[in-house]
Design a protein around this motif. Structure first.
Motif, PDB file in Angstrom:
ATOM      1  N   ALA A 197      80.756  30.325 -78.730  1.00  0.00           N
ATOM      2  CA  ALA A 197      80.324  31.278 -77.709  1.00  0.00           C
ATOM      3  C   ALA A 197      78.840  31.128 -77.410  1.00  0.00           C
ATOM      4  CB  ALA A 197      80.634  32.704 -78.175  1.00  0.00           C
ATOM      5  N   PHE A 198      78.047  30.917 -78.456  1.00  0.00           N
ATOM      6  CA  PHE A 198      76.596  30.778 -78.275  1.00  0.00           C
ATOM      7  C   PHE A 198      76.267  29.510 -77.498  1.00  0.00           C
ATOM      8  CE2 PHE A 198      72.214  29.945 -79.836  1.00  0.00           C
ATOM      9  CZ  PHE A 198      71.645  31.144 -79.453  1.00  0.00           C
ATOM     10  N   TRP A 199      76.940  28.419 -77.828  1.00  0.00           N
ATOM     11  CA  TRP A 199      76.713  27.162 -77.099  1.00  0.00           C
ATOM     12  C   TRP A 199      77.090  27.317 -75.624  1.00  0.00           C
ATOM     13  CZ3 TRP A 199      80.692  23.530 -75.401  1.00  0.00           C
ATOM     14  CH2 TRP A 199      80.151  22.386 -74.807  1.00  0.00           C
ATOM     15  N   LEU A 200      78.251  27.931 -75.362  1.00  0.00           N
ATOM     16  CA  LEU A 200      78.664  28.155 -73.976  1.00  0.00           C
ATOM     17  C   LEU A 200      77.690  29.069 -73.249  1.00  0.00           C
ATOM     18  CD1 LEU A 200      82.533  28.597 -74.424  1.00  0.00           C
ATOM     19  CD2 LEU A 200      81.338  26.640 -73.402  1.00  0.00           C
ATOM     20  N   SER A 201      77.108  30.020 -73.981  1.00  0.00           N
ATOM     21  CA  SER A 201      76.160  30.952 -73.375  1.00  0.00           C
ATOM     22  C   SER A 201      74.901  30.237 -72.890  1.00  0.00           C
ATOM     23  CB  SER A 201      75.784  32.043 -74.382  1.00  0.00           C
ATOM     24  OG  SER A 201      74.975  33.037 -73.790  1.00  0.00           O
ATOM     25  N   THR A 202      74.548  29.128 -73.556  1.00  0.00           N
ATOM     26  CA  THR A 202      73.378  28.370 -73.122  1.00  0.00           C
ATOM     27  C   THR A 202      73.706  27.395 -71.992  1.00  0.00           C
ATOM     28  OG1 THR A 202      73.737  26.595 -74.748  1.00  0.00           O
ATOM     29  CG2 THR A 202      72.409  28.484 -75.438  1.00  0.00           C
ATOM     30  N   ARG A 203      74.997  27.240 -71.697  1.00  0.00           N
ATOM     31  CA  ARG A 203      75.422  26.273 -70.682  1.00  0.00           C
ATOM     32  C   ARG A 203      75.803  26.917 -69.354  1.00  0.00           C
ATOM     33  NH1 ARG A 203      73.708  21.563 -71.674  1.00  0.00           N
ATOM     34  NH2 ARG A 203      75.314  20.733 -70.272  1.00  0.00           N
ATOM     35  N   THR A 204      75.996  28.233 -69.343  1.00  0.00           N
ATOM     36  CA  THR A 204      76.468  28.899 -68.137  1.00  0.00           C
ATOM     37  C   THR A 204      75.654  30.148 -67.870  1.00  0.00           C
ATOM     38  OG1 THR A 204      78.395  29.950 -67.086  1.00  0.00           O
ATOM     39  CG2 THR A 204      78.191  30.190 -69.455  1.00  0.00           C
ATOM     40  N   ASP A 205      75.643  30.577 -66.611  1.00  0.00           N
ATOM     41  CA  ASP A 205      74.990  31.829 -66.229  1.00  0.00           C
ATOM     42  C   ASP A 205      75.992  32.978 -66.139  1.00  0.00           C
ATOM     43  OD1 ASP A 205      72.761  30.285 -66.045  1.00  0.00           O
ATOM     44  OD2 ASP A 205      72.628  30.312 -63.853  1.00  0.00           O
ATOM     45  N   ALA A 206      77.246  32.709 -66.488  1.00  0.00           N
ATOM     46  CA  ALA A 206      78.294  33.729 -66.402  1.00  0.00           C
ATOM     47  C   ALA A 206      78.675  34.192 -67.810  1.00  0.00           C
ATOM     48  CB  ALA A 206      79.515  33.173 -65.679  1.00  0.00           C
ATOM     49  N   PRO A 207      78.278  35.389 -68.214  1.00  0.00           N
ATOM     50  CA  PRO A 207      78.612  35.880 -69.559  1.00  0.00           C
ATOM     51  C   PRO A 207      80.114  35.889 -69.840  1.00  0.00           C
ATOM     52  CG  PRO A 207      76.985  37.304 -68.513  1.00  0.00           C
ATOM     53  CD  PRO A 207      77.464  36.367 -67.455  1.00  0.00           C
ATOM     54  N   LEU A 208      80.904  36.283 -68.831  1.00  0.00           N
ATOM     55  CA  LEU A 208      82.350  36.334 -69.017  1.00  0.00           C
ATOM     56  C   LEU A 208      82.915  34.946 -69.302  1.00  0.00           C
ATOM     57  CD1 LEU A 208      84.871  38.085 -69.023  1.00  0.00           C
ATOM     58  CD2 LEU A 208      85.079  37.696 -66.568  1.00  0.00           C
ATOM     59  N   GLY A 209      82.318  33.922 -68.694  1.00  0.00           N
ATOM     60  CA  GLY A 209      82.774  32.564 -68.933  1.00  0.00           C
ATOM     61  C   GLY A 209      82.529  32.134 -70.369  1.00  0.00           C
ATOM     62  N   ALA A 210      81.363  32.486 -70.917  1.00  0.00           N
ATOM     63  CA  ALA A 210      81.043  32.123 -72.296  1.00  0.00           C
ATOM     64  C   ALA A 210      81.934  32.870 -73.278  1.00  0.00           C
ATOM     65  CB  ALA A 210      79.572  32.414 -72.584  1.00  0.00           C
ATOM     66  N   VAL A 211      82.081  34.177 -73.066  1.00  0.00           N
ATOM     67  CA  VAL A 211      82.903  34.990 -73.969  1.00  0.00           C
ATOM     68  C   VAL A 211      84.371  34.594 -73.854  1.00  0.00           C
ATOM     69  CG1 VAL A 211      83.642  37.332 -74.536  1.00  0.00           C
ATOM     70  CG2 VAL A 211      81.264  36.898 -73.870  1.00  0.00           C
ATOM     71  N   GLY A 212      84.854  34.514 -72.623  1.00  0.00           N
ATOM     72  CA  GLY A 212      86.252  34.157 -72.409  1.00  0.00           C
ATOM     73  C   GLY A 212      86.571  32.757 -72.885  1.00  0.00           C
ATOM     74  N   GLY A 213      85.635  31.827 -72.691  1.00  0.00           N
ATOM     75  CA  GLY A 213      85.858  30.461 -73.150  1.00  0.00           C
ATOM     76  C   GLY A 213      85.986  30.388 -74.656  1.00  0.00           C
ATOM     77  N   ALA A 214      85.139  31.112 -75.371  1.00  0.00           N
ATOM     78  CA  ALA A 214      85.194  31.106 -76.830  1.00  0.00           C
ATOM     79  C   ALA A 214      86.490  31.741 -77.334  1.00  0.00           C
ATOM     80  CB  ALA A 214      83.992  31.852 -77.401  1.00  0.00           C
ATOM     81  N   VAL A 215      86.877  32.866 -76.740  1.00  0.00           N
ATOM     82  CA  VAL A 215      88.122  33.522 -77.146  1.00  0.00           C
ATOM     83  C   VAL A 215      89.318  32.636 -76.824  1.00  0.00           C
ATOM     84  CG1 VAL A 215      89.643  35.496 -76.731  1.00  0.00           C
ATOM     85  CG2 VAL A 215      87.182  35.851 -76.927  1.00  0.00           C
ATOM     86  N   GLY A 216      89.307  32.040 -75.640  1.00  0.00           N
ATOM     87  CA  GLY A 216      90.413  31.184 -75.228  1.00  0.00           C
ATOM     88  C   GLY A 216      90.592  29.989 -76.138  1.00  0.00           C
ATOM     89  N   LEU A 217      89.494  29.308 -76.479  1.00  0.00           N
ATOM     90  CA  LEU A 217      89.585  28.147 -77.353  1.00  0.00           C
ATOM     91  C   LEU A 217      89.980  28.545 -78.770  1.00  0.00           C
ATOM     92  CD1 LEU A 217      86.547  26.051 -76.108  1.00  0.00           C
ATOM     93  CD2 LEU A 217      88.975  25.557 -75.802  1.00  0.00           C
ATOM     94  N   THR A 218      89.594  29.735 -79.197  1.00  0.00           N
ATOM     95  CA  THR A 218      90.033  30.227 -80.504  1.00  0.00           C
ATOM     96  C   THR A 218      91.544  30.443 -80.515  1.00  0.00           C
ATOM     97  OG1 THR A 218      87.902  31.318 -80.892  1.00  0.00           O
ATOM     98  CG2 THR A 218      89.770  32.061 -82.214  1.00  0.00           C
ATOM     99  N   ILE A 219      92.071  30.978 -79.411  1.00  0.00           N
ATOM    100  CA  ILE A 219      93.516  31.167 -79.297  1.00  0.00           C
ATOM    101  C   ILE A 219      94.227  29.826 -79.299  1.00  0.00           C
ATOM    102  CG2 ILE A 219      95.355  31.987 -77.769  1.00  0.00           C
ATOM    103  CD1 ILE A 219      93.468  34.203 -76.871  1.00  0.00           C
ATOM    104  N   VAL A 220      93.652  28.848 -78.607  1.00  0.00           N
ATOM    105  CA  VAL A 220      94.235  27.501 -78.599  1.00  0.00           C
ATOM    106  C   VAL A 220      94.302  26.947 -80.017  1.00  0.00           C
ATOM    107  CG1 VAL A 220      93.868  25.110 -77.867  1.00  0.00           C
ATOM    108  CG2 VAL A 220      93.570  26.973 -76.236  1.00  0.00           C
ATOM    109  N   GLY A 221      93.260  27.187 -80.799  1.00  0.00           N
ATOM    110  CA  GLY A 221      93.261  26.743 -82.190  1.00  0.00           C
ATOM    111  C   GLY A 221      94.372  27.384 -82.991  1.00  0.00           C
ATOM    112  N   ASN A 222      94.627  28.663 -82.749  1.00  0.00           N
ATOM    113  CA  ASN A 222      95.715  29.359 -83.443  1.00  0.00           C
ATOM    114  C   ASN A 222      97.075  28.783 -83.047  1.00  0.00           C
ATOM    115  OD1 ASN A 222      93.948  31.105 -84.756  1.00  0.00           O
ATOM    116  ND2 ASN A 222      94.043  32.639 -83.146  1.00  0.00           N
TER     117      ASN A 222
END
Length: 287
Positions: A197-222
């Motif tokens: 989430a922190f890495w994505l936060s430094t790559r995008t200006d959209a907070p929802l994209g960083a948070v959602g991306g981290a949650v989504g990839l965590t779900i993919v891992g599960n």
């Protein structure tokens, strides 16, 4: 040459290490609505479960098999352990992704990031302050849930030993210590989500994209961990070890699974944190 020399002069009294103090960043984050809402949701969960058990009756064994959920009403310690069990896989992922993924991207979305850097706050210092506060709030969220659950469970079911589904029990003092170990391990296992989430936060200006991306990839891992055809490749997935903490609430705890899970999580997290700092140091900040 004189203009260049003057532009590189440091103002009297300026200390890079004193810019954006942790207490200032912490106060800013604590006042935000999403922090208060997230804290309220985590604090409310134990009450919701207690009401559910009161309305539906105590949990009972299914098909003759007794699980941790079936011992939820045995004591306050059991109730706290069950709250961690039902939350570790998804609910606790959200505050970690939120507090670590929203921190830098939100500044960019408010167009205040460039002003912080112009203060001037060194880029590494800015990231460090935001990362420490984000991880601190994540840990606080993980401590809040079992603490409230322990209080609610003790009031509803009494103070007593933690009954183990496979047989035996841990006295209340030992149970409290083991639950602290469980919280610590869950926090370490979620470092991957925090770093992502922190890495994505430094790559995008959209907070929802960083948070959602981290949650989504965590779900993919599960999901990938549920694919048994992957065999031993699942050992390299952080999700494969997320419930290894169950070995800590046994009469004779087993630490091997938690050690492997810690090694996997920390390895991924260090790489992602390094990418965040390296990428942000070279980023052209325009917002």
């Amino acid at each position: 040459m004189s203009t260049l020399a003057e532009s590189t002069e440091v103002a009297s009294g300026y200390r890079a290490g004193r810019t954006l103090p942790l207490r200032v960043e912490l106060a800013r984050q604590l006042k935000r609505r999403r922090t208060l809402v997230m804290g309220g949701i985590l604090a409310a969960l134990p009450f919701v479960l207690a009401v559910a058990f009161a309305i539906g009756g105590g949990p009972g064994g299914r098909s003759g098999r007794v699980t941790l959920m079936d011992t939820a009403t045995a004591s306050g310690a059991n109730f706290a352990a069950v709250n961690l069990f039902v939350s570790a896989g998804f609910l606790l992922v959200i505050p970690v992704a939120l507090f670590c993924g929203d921190t830098v991207a939100s500044e960019a979305s408010w167009s205040s990031l460039r002003y912080l850097l112009a203060a001037p706050v060194p880029r590494a210092r800015l990231l460090w302050s935001k990362l420490v506060v984000g991880l601190g709030l994540s840990l606080a969220a993980m401590l809040l849930l079992p603490l409230v659950a322990l209080v609610v469970g003790t009031a509803a079911y009494g103070w007593g030993p933690l009954e183990i589904p496979t047989g035996g029990a841990l006295d209340a003092g030992t149970a409290a210590q083991r639950l602290l170990v469980v919280v610590a391990y869950i926090f370490v296992s979620q470092l991957v989500t925090a770093a992502l989430a922190f890495w994505l936060s430094t790559r995008t200006d959209a907070p929802l994209g960083a948070v959602g991306g981290a949650v989504g990839l965590t779900i993919v891992g599960n999901v990938l961990d549920a694919v048994t055809a992957l065999g031993h490749w699942r050992d390299f997935l952080p999700a494969h070890w997320q419930y290894a903490w169950a070995d800590a609430v046994q009469p004779h705890p087993e630490w091997s699974g938690m050690i492997q899970g810690t090694a996997v999580s920390v390895s991924y997290a260090l790489v992602l944190f390094a990418l965040a700092f390296r990428g942000f140091a070279r980023k052209d900040v325009v917002s």
